[in-house]
Design a protein around this motif. Structure first.
Motif, PDB file in Angstrom:
ATOM      1  N   CYS A   1       0.755  -1.127  -0.192  1.00  0.00           N
ATOM      2  CA  CYS A   1      -0.121  -0.140  -0.130  1.00  0.00           C
ATOM      3  C   CYS A   1       0.941   1.299  -0.017  1.00  0.00           C
ATOM      4  CB  CYS A   1      -0.943   0.034   1.277  1.00  0.00           C
ATOM      5  SG  CYS A   1      -2.032   1.451   1.360  1.00  0.00           S
TER       6      CYS A   1
ATOM      7  N   HIS B   1       0.307   3.998   1.135  1.00  0.00           N
ATOM      8  CA  HIS B   1       0.274   4.737   2.476  1.00  0.00           C
ATOM      9  C   HIS B   1       1.251   4.305   3.330  1.00  0.00           C
ATOM     10  CE1 HIS B   1      -2.072   5.369   6.475  1.00  0.00           C
ATOM     11  NE2 HIS B   1      -1.777   6.784   6.033  1.00  0.00           N
ATOM     12  N   MET B   2       1.394   3.048   3.958  1.00  0.00           N
ATOM     13  CA  MET B   2       2.225   2.773   4.962  1.00  0.00           C
ATOM     14  C   MET B   2       2.771   1.436   4.688  1.00  0.00           C
ATOM     15  SD  MET B   2       1.021   4.730   8.322  1.00  0.00           S
ATOM     16  CE  MET B   2       2.610   4.021   9.413  1.00  0.00           C
TER      17      MET B   2
ATOM     18  N   GLY C   1       1.114  -1.459   3.901  1.00  0.00           N
ATOM     19  CA  GLY C   1       0.113  -2.800   4.264  1.00  0.00           C
ATOM     20  C   GLY C   1      -0.044  -3.662   2.904  1.00  0.00           C
TER      21      GLY C   1
ATOM     22  N   CYS D   1      -7.612  -1.403   1.707  1.00  0.00           N
ATOM     23  CA  CYS D   1      -6.321  -1.955   2.396  1.00  0.00           C
ATOM     24  C   CYS D   1      -6.683  -2.180   3.908  1.00  0.00           C
ATOM     25  CB  CYS D   1      -5.283  -0.767   2.578  1.00  0.00           C
ATOM     26  SG  CYS D   1      -3.920  -1.209   3.508  1.00  0.00           S
TER      27      CYS D   1
ATOM     28  N   TRP E   1      -5.160  -2.257   6.587  1.00  0.00           N
ATOM     29  CA  TRP E   1      -4.470  -1.509   7.656  1.00  0.00           C
ATOM     30  C   TRP E   1      -5.069  -0.366   7.885  1.00  0.00           C
ATOM     31  CZ3 TRP E   1       1.820  -1.692   7.495  1.00  0.00           C
ATOM     32  CH2 TRP E   1       2.111  -2.942   7.709  1.00  0.00           C
ATOM     33  N   HIS E   2      -5.420   0.628   7.192  1.00  0.00           N
ATOM     34  CA  HIS E   2      -6.108   1.975   7.396  1.00  0.00           C
ATOM     35  C   HIS E   2      -7.099   2.212   6.673  1.00  0.00           C
ATOM     36  CE1 HIS E   2      -1.585   2.077   8.500  1.00  0.00           C
ATOM     37  NE2 HIS E   2      -2.304   2.309   9.684  1.00  0.00           N
ATOM     38  N   GLY E   3      -7.338   1.307   5.660  1.00  0.00           N
ATOM     39  CA  GLY E   3      -8.880   1.835   4.800  1.00  0.00           C
ATOM     40  C   GLY E   3      -8.671   2.593   3.667  1.00  0.00           C
ATOM     41  N   PHE E   4      -7.389   2.839   3.182  1.00  0.00           N
ATOM     42  CA  PHE E   4      -7.194   3.291   1.882  1.00  0.00           C
ATOM     43  C   PHE E   4      -7.758   2.294   0.785  1.00  0.00           C
ATOM     44  CE2 PHE E   4      -4.026   7.092   1.883  1.00  0.00           C
ATOM     45  CZ  PHE E   4      -4.099   7.411   2.947  1.00  0.00           C
TER      46      PHE E   4
HETATM   47  S1  FES Z   1      -1.052   0.777   4.922  1.00  0.00           S
HETATM   48 FE1  FES Z   1      -2.807   0.836   3.672  1.00  0.00          FE
HETATM   49  S2  FES Z   1      -4.154   2.216   4.249  1.00  0.00           S
HETATM   50 FE2  FES Z   1      -2.367   2.484   5.668  1.00  0.00          FE
END
Ligand code: FES
Length: 122
Positions: free
Chosen positions: A43, A45-46, A48, A83, A85-88
């Protein structure tokens, strides 16, 4: 360019998603209609495991002429993965986040040969 075997075409009838690994690289392959789409399982974002998230149709809010909500509806032609982990959320055909277009998944080309699905890596 290396052809990484994913699965037989028939295997996608039971489960339209496969995640394969090549060393440290993980790739999610999705069958949408007659087409295959491959995205790195990382992901933006971070980091995931985005390709292992829940699959949904895009949700669209219907508005009337006064911009009042008339409720929500699934958009059948837009498949998304969320995702875990945080919903992206990402469109599985474009790899793009629906509200933040520069944020997108890294894509790979796919190939079908002799009833087998491959991802092109390297
Ligand atoms: S790692 Fe995918 S939404 Fe944060």
């Amino acid at each position: 360019m290396k052809e990484l075997y994913v699965a037989d075409v028939a295997a996608f009838k039971e489960q339209p998603r496969k995640v394969v690994a090549e060393g440290e690289l993980e790739i999610g392959v999705f069958k949408l209609g007659e087409d295959y789409f491959a995205w790195e399982n990382d992901c933006p974002h971070m980091g995931g495991p985005v390709c292992q998230g829940k699959l949904y149709k895009r949700v669209e809010e219907k508005l009337d002429a006064d911009q009042k909500s008339q409720g929500f509806a699934w958009v059948q032609e837009d498949d998304h993965v969320v995702c875990p982990w945080h919903g992206f959320e990402f469109n599985l055909r474009t790899g793009r986040h629906p509200g933040d277009f520069p944020t997108s998944l890294k894509g790979y080309k796919t190939k079908v040969k002799d009833g087998k699905v491959y991802v092109l890596v390297g």
